[in-house]
Write a protein that holds these residues in place. Structure first.
Motif, mmCIF file in Angstrom:
data_model
loop_
_atom_site.group_PDB
_atom_site.id
_atom_site.type_symbol
_atom_site.label_atom_id
_atom_site.label_comp_id
_atom_site.label_asym_id
_atom_site.label_seq_id
_atom_site.Cartn_x
_atom_site.Cartn_y
_atom_site.Cartn_z
ATOM 1 N N UNK A 4 0.437 8.863 8.758
ATOM 2 C CA UNK A 4 -0.006 7.899 7.744
ATOM 3 C C UNK A 4 1.164 7.052 7.261
ATOM 4 N N UNK A 5 2.268 7.700 6.938
ATOM 5 C CA UNK A 5 3.439 6.966 6.449
ATOM 6 C C UNK A 5 4.039 6.065 7.518
ATOM 7 N N UNK A 6 4.045 6.529 8.763
ATOM 8 C CA UNK A 6 4.602 5.741 9.863
ATOM 9 C C UNK A 6 3.744 4.518 10.160
ATOM 10 N N UNK A 7 2.432 4.679 10.097
ATOM 11 C CA UNK A 7 1.519 3.601 10.472
ATOM 12 C C UNK A 7 1.214 2.637 9.338
ATOM 13 N N UNK A 8 1.553 2.995 8.122
ATOM 14 C CA UNK A 8 1.153 2.195 6.969
ATOM 15 C C UNK A 8 1.671 0.761 7.024
ATOM 16 N N UNK A 9 2.948 0.571 7.169
ATOM 17 C CA UNK A 9 3.519 -0.782 7.134
ATOM 18 C C UNK A 9 2.973 -1.691 8.242
ATOM 19 N N UNK A 10 2.929 -1.242 9.489
ATOM 20 C CA UNK A 10 2.328 -2.115 10.517
ATOM 21 C C UNK A 10 0.854 -2.420 10.226
ATOM 22 N N UNK A 27 -1.747 4.994 -1.415
ATOM 23 C CA UNK A 27 -1.363 5.942 -0.369
ATOM 24 C C UNK A 27 -0.392 6.975 -0.916
ATOM 25 N N UNK A 28 0.593 6.523 -1.663
ATOM 26 C CA UNK A 28 1.562 7.458 -2.246
ATOM 27 C C UNK A 28 0.874 8.431 -3.196
ATOM 28 N N UNK A 29 -0.023 7.933 -4.004
ATOM 29 C CA UNK A 29 -0.739 8.821 -4.920
ATOM 30 C C UNK A 29 -1.586 9.824 -4.153
ATOM 31 N N UNK A 30 -2.254 9.356 -3.113
ATOM 32 C CA UNK A 30 -3.100 10.267 -2.342
ATOM 33 C C UNK A 30 -2.266 11.363 -1.688
ATOM 34 N N UNK A 31 -1.107 11.004 -1.169
ATOM 35 C CA UNK A 31 -0.269 11.976 -0.467
ATOM 36 C C UNK A 31 0.453 12.903 -1.440
ATOM 37 N N UNK A 32 1.046 12.346 -2.479
ATOM 38 C CA UNK A 32 1.935 13.120 -3.330
ATOM 39 C C UNK A 32 1.299 13.645 -4.611
ATOM 40 N N UNK A 33 0.144 13.132 -5.011
ATOM 41 C CA UNK A 33 -0.472 13.568 -6.260
ATOM 42 C C UNK A 33 -1.707 14.427 -6.034
#
Length: 53
Positions: A4-10, A27-33
């Motif tokens: 998810x993190x690798x593909x996000x920017x492209x 995305x950050x909230x979903x992953x880290x929260x």
């Protein structure tokens, strides 16, 4: 998570900057929260708060 993190920017590269930022934050909230039991109650509540702004 790494994919998810690798593909996000492209994936968001051609979107307008405000939309990119919103997706990054979500995305950050979903992953880290996310809660330990796998539910995303905290993420959903945070997203609702942003929608009101």
């Amino acid at each position: 998570m790494q994919l998810t993190l690798t593909a996000l920017e492209p994936f968001i590269a051609n979107l307008p900057e405000p939309q990119k930022e919103r997706i990054r934050v979500e995305t950050a909230r979903r992953i880290f929260a996310e809660q330990r039991d796998g539910s995303s109650a905290a993420v959903t509540a945070a997203s609702e708060d942003e929608a009101e702004e």
